[in-house]
Design an enzyme around this catalytic site. Structure first.
Site, PDB file in Angstrom:
ATOM      1  N   CYS A   1       0.824  -1.041  -0.008  1.00 39.21           N
ATOM      2  CA  CYS A   1      -0.095   0.038   0.082  1.00 39.21           C
ATOM      3  C   CYS A   1       0.891   1.146  -0.039  1.00 39.21           C
ATOM      4  CB  CYS A   1      -0.895  -0.100   1.280  1.00 39.21           C
ATOM      5  SG  CYS A   1      -0.049  -0.279   2.776  1.00 39.21           S
TER       6      CYS A   1
ATOM      7  N   GLU B   1      -2.325   1.136  -4.753  1.00 43.22           N
ATOM      8  CA  GLU B   1      -1.602  -0.354  -4.038  1.00 43.22           C
ATOM      9  C   GLU B   1      -0.794  -0.630  -4.945  1.00 43.22           C
ATOM     10  OE1 GLU B   1      -3.039  -1.099  -1.096  1.00 43.22           O
ATOM     11  OE2 GLU B   1      -2.203  -3.336  -0.998  1.00 43.22           O
TER      12      GLU B   1
END
Ligand SMILES: C[S@@+](CC[C@H](N)C(=O)[O-])C[C@H]1O[C@@H](n2cnc3c(N)ncnc32)[C@H](O)[C@@H]1O
Length: 459
Positions: free
Chosen positions: A411, A450
């Site tokens: 992330c 992401e």
């Protein structure tokens, strides 16, 4: 810094003693200054970056949120740092070619620190997120040209609004004295540290917004009983009737409540306060992608076809999202996780989904290397660490073990790029080949992306 260089401005960045961070000095506050400027870049944090040409001929770089390249905007500069200034967005004087304000769905756009990209058509948000990944690798990976392949197109989220299955609005109360009845409950004001009152959030699901409205009234009615500020928790849960496939949504507001969520045909249960991905609409795409990457053959050579590794180690496994959704493609899965609650959820999620080939170990991801019995040559590893990435203790043990394939889900693409650089620049890791790097959009309208990188060890 790239922009400063292109304008011939000084880029004498000071670094901390360990060389790991930049020291950004702040100039003495000089009060507010209004200005009009052209925005030329969009930063990885989703803020516009503009060139401010002052009357005395000097040039300042100014960061203006809610603006995108091509915009000419009015801004209020409130802080001057060594190489750039920070400004509040005031208004658009003329919008750039990409700007479409009719797309904005939140009335707190330009106030709330949450979703800065709403005026950018979704396809362009995805292109911007790809660019963020490209820049992260060029700034933080530090490997020779050609080692990182062309970054793939960012895979979008099926839902562009109404996707967040978790919302955490908060409020502050004064340390001493009276708590006002109209205490703002909501989210942080952009560029400041105080909360502004926000009664709905269009990126959260309808069910969450419904319950949030009711909870705000309850909290307001009891606000004088709070001695400290608090964060409210809303987590959508879904039950499915397995014969009719009818679904029923509910919202958990207690961190100990159990949330149920489906990813394709797999059912996951976890405590509302624990980690689980917050956009269920994109999870089938991500888990299928990770699964497909684990299955890539090691060699397509017509004389020597080598199948994909048959064992899987899922470091940082949480409640078992990847271990369970990828379990059918391998003979054996070992998940490792530092949170006691998550590891017991992963174990019961595997049982409930009738997955017999997965086991879960409690501990720091680095302990897994002492326990792995599977041959590295036949083992794939999924790495999905928190935002700070993997530590050097973990990476060094990984480099001693050398799994045949690594699927690194992150992330925070900046720490991912740094970690890939660590692996690839180490003599032990120099035989890794980077198959692909591509983004997935878990948080449309925001700057977050992401990133999934796939590495395979050459023969
Ligand atoms: C980004 S989450 C990913 C979880 C899971 N892969 C998923 O997608 O649901 C990172 C997880 O790593 C765990 N974690 C953090 N530090 C860890 C460590 N040093 N060793 C093992 N797990 C860790 C956290 O508790 C969290 O569950």
């Amino acid at each position: 810094m790239e922009l400063r260089k292109s304008l011939g401005l000084a880029v004498d960045l000071k670094t901390s003693e360990d060389g790991n961070s930049f020291i950004i000095e702040q100039r003495p506050p000089a009060g507010f200054r209004y200005t009009e400027l052209d925005v030329v870049k969009l930063s990885s944090t989703g803020d516009g970056i503009g060139i401010d040409r002052l009357e005395d001929g000097t040039i300042e770089i100014v960061v203006v949120p809610y603006s995108i390249p091509g915009d000419r905007v009015k801004a209020k500069v409130y802080k001057t740092l060594e190489h750039y200034s920070l400004a509040d967005f005031e208004e658009v004087i003329s919008g750039g070619p990409a700007r479409d304000d009719s797309l904005v769905k939140c009335r707190y756009f330009t106030q709330c620190a949450g979703c800065q990209l709403q005026m950018l058509p979704y396809e362009q948000q995805l292109r911007h997120k790809r660019e963020v990944i490209v820049r992260a690798y060029s700034n933080f990976c530090r490997v020779s040209d050609g080692i990182i392949p062309e970054v793939g197109d960012t895979i979008g989220s099926p839902l562009e609004y109404g996707y967040r299955t978790k919302l955490t609005p908060h409020f502050d109360v004064p340390r001493k004295g009276h708590v006002p009845a109209d205490t703002p409950i909501g989210f942080t004001k952009k560029g400041r540290s105080y909360v502004i009152d926000i009664e709905e959030c269009p990126i959260a699901t309808l069910a969450i917004n419904d319950v949030y409205k009711k909870e705000r009234i309850r909290v307001r009615d009891n606000i004088s009983s709070y001695k400290r500020g608090a964060t409210l928790l809303f987590r959508e849960s879904m039950e499915m009737d397995e014969t009719t496939n009818d679904t029923q949504k509910s919202v958990c507001i207690d961190s100990k409540d159990t949330v149920t969520e489906y990813v394709n045909s797999y059912r996951f249960k976890y405590p509302a306060g624990d980690f689980f991905q917050c956009n269920s609409s994109v999870l089938p795409r991500v888990t299928e992608y990770v699964n497909s990457q684990l299955q890539l053959p090691l060699s397509n050579d017509e004389y020597k076809s080598m199948p994909a590794p048959k064992y899987l180690v899922d470091a940082y496994c949480g409640s078992g999202l990847f271990s369970i959704t990828c379990s059918q493609s391998v003979e054996e899965v070992i998940g490792v996780e530092i949170s006691h609650k998550s590891v017991s959820c992963a174990t019961s999620n595997a049982q409930e989904n009738k997955i017999a080939n997965a086991e879960f170990v409690l501990g720091d991801a680095a302990v897994i290397f002492k326990k792995i019995r599977t041959p590295p040559n036949e083992t794939s590893m999924i790495l999905d660490p928190p935002r700070k990435g993997c530590d050097s203790n973990f990476l060094n043990q990984l480099l001693d073990y050398l799994p045949r394939r690594i699927v690194y889900v992150s992330c925070n693409v900046h720490t991912q790029a740094r970690d890939l650089g660590y692996i690839l620049n180490d003599p032990r890791g120099s035989n890794y080949y980077v198959n692909s790097v591509r983004g997935f959009d878990f948080f449309p309208q925001t700057h977050h992306v992401e990133s999934v990188a796939v590495l395979t060890l050459r023969d």
